[in-house]
Design an enzyme around this catalytic site. Structure first.
Site, PDB file in Angstrom:
ATOM      1  N   TYR A 171      48.055 -12.305 -55.410  1.00  0.00           N
ATOM      2  CA  TYR A 171      48.824 -11.179 -54.884  1.00  0.00           C
ATOM      3  C   TYR A 171      48.459 -10.876 -53.427  1.00  0.00           C
ATOM      4  O   TYR A 171      49.259 -10.314 -52.690  1.00  0.00           O
ATOM      5  CB  TYR A 171      48.573  -9.915 -55.712  1.00  0.00           C
ATOM      6  CG  TYR A 171      49.434  -9.767 -56.936  1.00  0.00           C
ATOM      7  CD1 TYR A 171      49.361 -10.688 -57.969  1.00  0.00           C
ATOM      8  CD2 TYR A 171      50.308  -8.692 -57.063  1.00  0.00           C
ATOM      9  CE1 TYR A 171      50.131 -10.542 -59.103  1.00  0.00           C
ATOM     10  CE2 TYR A 171      51.084  -8.541 -58.188  1.00  0.00           C
ATOM     11  CZ  TYR A 171      50.996  -9.458 -59.210  1.00  0.00           C
ATOM     12  OH  TYR A 171      51.763  -9.317 -60.327  1.00  0.00           O
ATOM     13  N   LYS A 202      41.585 -20.119 -66.189  1.00  0.00           N
ATOM     14  CA  LYS A 202      42.163 -21.464 -66.276  1.00  0.00           C
ATOM     15  C   LYS A 202      41.159 -22.398 -65.602  1.00  0.00           C
ATOM     16  O   LYS A 202      41.469 -23.093 -64.628  1.00  0.00           O
ATOM     17  CB  LYS A 202      43.546 -21.460 -65.579  1.00  0.00           C
ATOM     18  CG  LYS A 202      44.353 -22.728 -65.744  1.00  0.00           C
ATOM     19  CD  LYS A 202      44.905 -22.942 -67.142  1.00  0.00           C
ATOM     20  CE  LYS A 202      45.577 -24.301 -67.241  1.00  0.00           C
ATOM     21  NZ  LYS A 202      45.943 -24.671 -68.626  1.00  0.00           N
ATOM     22  N   ASP A 248      46.552 -20.027 -71.126  1.00  0.00           N
ATOM     23  CA  ASP A 248      47.676 -20.501 -71.943  1.00  0.00           C
ATOM     24  C   ASP A 248      47.400 -20.298 -73.432  1.00  0.00           C
ATOM     25  O   ASP A 248      48.282 -19.897 -74.198  1.00  0.00           O
ATOM     26  CB  ASP A 248      48.032 -21.967 -71.618  1.00  0.00           C
ATOM     27  CG  ASP A 248      46.823 -22.891 -71.556  1.00  0.00           C
ATOM     28  OD1 ASP A 248      45.683 -22.395 -71.623  1.00  0.00           O
ATOM     29  OD2 ASP A 248      47.028 -24.113 -71.449  1.00  0.00           O
ATOM     30  N   ASP A 260      48.841  -9.503 -65.111  1.00  0.00           N
ATOM     31  CA  ASP A 260      50.208  -8.978 -65.000  1.00  0.00           C
ATOM     32  C   ASP A 260      51.061  -9.547 -66.133  1.00  0.00           C
ATOM     33  O   ASP A 260      51.758  -8.821 -66.842  1.00  0.00           O
ATOM     34  CB  ASP A 260      50.795  -9.368 -63.642  1.00  0.00           C
ATOM     35  CG  ASP A 260      52.222  -8.890 -63.475  1.00  0.00           C
ATOM     36  OD1 ASP A 260      52.482  -7.714 -63.800  1.00  0.00           O
ATOM     37  OD2 ASP A 260      53.082  -9.684 -63.052  1.00  0.00           O
ATOM     38  N   ASP A 304      52.341  -7.589 -70.013  1.00  0.00           N
ATOM     39  CA  ASP A 304      53.746  -7.440 -70.422  1.00  0.00           C
ATOM     40  C   ASP A 304      53.926  -8.034 -71.819  1.00  0.00           C
ATOM     41  O   ASP A 304      54.569  -7.450 -72.687  1.00  0.00           O
ATOM     42  CB  ASP A 304      54.688  -8.189 -69.458  1.00  0.00           C
ATOM     43  CG  ASP A 304      55.251  -7.281 -68.369  1.00  0.00           C
ATOM     44  OD1 ASP A 304      54.555  -6.320 -67.991  1.00  0.00           O
ATOM     45  OD2 ASP A 304      56.382  -7.536 -67.894  1.00  0.00           O
TER      46      ASP A 304
HETATM   47  C1  IPM Z   1      52.889  -4.088 -62.551  1.00  0.00           C
HETATM   48  C2  IPM Z   1      54.116  -4.502 -61.796  1.00  0.00           C
HETATM   49  C3  IPM Z   1      53.738  -4.816 -60.355  1.00  0.00           C
HETATM   50  C4  IPM Z   1      52.731  -5.945 -60.383  1.00  0.00           C
HETATM   51  C5  IPM Z   1      54.901  -5.149 -59.424  1.00  0.00           C
HETATM   52  C6  IPM Z   1      55.935  -4.060 -59.419  1.00  0.00           C
HETATM   53  C7  IPM Z   1      54.443  -5.461 -58.030  1.00  0.00           C
HETATM   54  O1  IPM Z   1      54.750  -5.566 -62.403  1.00  0.00           O
HETATM   55  O2  IPM Z   1      52.310  -3.045 -62.206  1.00  0.00           O
HETATM   56  O3  IPM Z   1      52.506  -4.784 -63.484  1.00  0.00           O
HETATM   57  O4  IPM Z   1      53.123  -7.121 -60.454  1.00  0.00           O
HETATM   58  O5  IPM Z   1      51.535  -5.676 -60.341  1.00  0.00           O
HETATM   59 MN    MN Z   2      53.780  -6.228 -64.240  1.00  0.00          MN
END
Ligand code: IPM
Ligand code: MN
Length: 354
Positions: free
Chosen positions: A142, A189, A221, A245, A249
């Site tokens: 990032y 990894k 993975d 990240d 999710d």
């Molecule tokens: C999160 C979001 C952010 C990230 C984006 C919006 C930059 O997806 O907070 O997880 O990737 O960190």
């Molecule tokens: Mn995210």
């Protein structure tokens, strides 16, 4: 107690879900005799529009003056569909994380008994899941060097970590593991990436300081697979920025909806509390988004920053109740009556004040 809270609503559904968290927090303040001084500030596309900067200095100053920051979401499709845009809302979020030194993002994943059948995953797999990701938040790909070469036909992003960055995150992981089941998983990894090998080396060298913690090292993975197969086998997981990240999710599916999972970003200065979901622009302004992730983020704030445990517990209790009684937004309504974002907020306020 007087609480100074910076309020960064941001973009998309941010303002709507933040409004519910404010209502709920105000109800808590009323019930427990606190005063909240809300300090609103601009971020994201909203800030680009107003002042041409997604994280203006004025916002940073307000954040530094506050005891805690409550944040909604950032992102706007206008920028997503324009890869040439020089200024992007997300840069604001990244700058905010960096400038506030928020190096650890705490993302819990847990199930709600009343929602266990709403998860797309089988009940017997997910029942009792209670894990926490510690995602490194101010390093890695990032923030590494990026660019184009070869007349723009080659692009690169680099993942860089130093020992110090890994160590401070890993220490938080060990400390959290000590408070929980003393199990820590380092996700990397290391079979391919040099930065992962430094992660492994650094975490390994910390092991002797925490002899009671049982540490495992797993490739990202494999974790992506086991996370939905046997989420119960994990407790505290530490990982670098991008892996965290993606995996968080994925993990949110276990709880039944992405609209449920809160997070805290902590570091050297003020902590920031935010839902893990994004700005969900398709739903913006429609009063349909799930406000619970933001409300549960406020609950984390009451407990972690202000040490107000009873207040935090009450928020979590009324949220549980709303789920049990199906006072839910459309993401969880399963064809039954869907409540509006604001109606869920109103219901929670009423329950708190009862
Ligand atoms: C999160 C979001 C952010 C990230 C984006 C919006 C930059 O997806 O907070 O997880 O990737 O960190
Ligand atoms: Mn995210």
């Amino acid at each position: 107690m007087k609480l100074n809270i910076a309020l960064l609503a941001g973009d998309g559904i941010g303002p709507e879900v933040i409004q519910q968290a404010v209502k709920v927090s105000e109800a808590i303040a009323k019930k427990f005799n606190h005063t909240i001084n809300w300090m609103p500030a601009l971020t994201g596309a909203a800030a680009i529009e107003a002042v041409g900067d997604p994280y203006p200095k004025e916002t940073h100053d307000i954040c530094l003056k506050s005891d805690a920051i409550l944040f909604g979401a950032i992102g706007h499709p206008r920028f997503d569909n324009d890869p040439s845009a020089k200024i992007r809302p997300e840069q604001g979020l990244l700058k905010m994380r960096k400038d506030l030194g928020l190096f650890a993002n705490v993302r819990p994943t847990f199930t709600f008994p009343s929602l266990i059948d709403k998860s797309p995953l089988k009940k017997e797999r997910i029942e009792g899941t209670d894990l926490v990701f510690l995602r490194e938040l101010t390093g890695g790909i990032y923030f590494g060097e990026r660019g184009r070469k070869d007349n723009g036909n080659t692009a690169f992003d680099t993942c860089t970590y130093n020992r110090f960055e890994i160590e401070r995150l890993a220490i938080k992981g060990f400390e959290l593991a000590m408070k929980r089941s003393k199990k820590l998983c380092c996700v990397d990894k290391a079979n391919v990436l040099e930065s992962s090998r430094l992660w492994r080396e650094t975490v390994q060298s910390l092991e002797k300081k925490y002899p009671e913690v049982d540490v495992s090292y797993e490739f990202v993975d494999a974790v992506a697979m086991r996370l939905v197969q046997w989420p119960n086998s994990y407790d505290v997981l530490i990982t670098e920025n991008l892996f965290g990240d993606i995996l968080t999710d994925e993990a949110s599916v276990i709880s039944g909806s992405m609209g449920l999972m809160p997070s805290a970003s902590v570091g050297s200065k003020t902590s920031l509390y935010e839902p893990i979901h994004g700005s969900y622009p398709q739903a913006a302004g429609k009063d349909i988004a799930n406000p619970l992730a933001t409300i549960l983020s406020a609950a984390m704030m009451f407990e972690d920053t202000f040490n107000l445990k009873e207040e935090s517990l009450l928020i979590r209790k009324v949220v549980d109740k709303s789920l049990e009684e199906s006072i839910v937004t459309e993401d969880l309504s399963d064809g039954q009556k869907a409540y509006k974002t604001s109606e869920v907020g109103d219901w929670l306020v009423k329950k708190i004040l009862e």
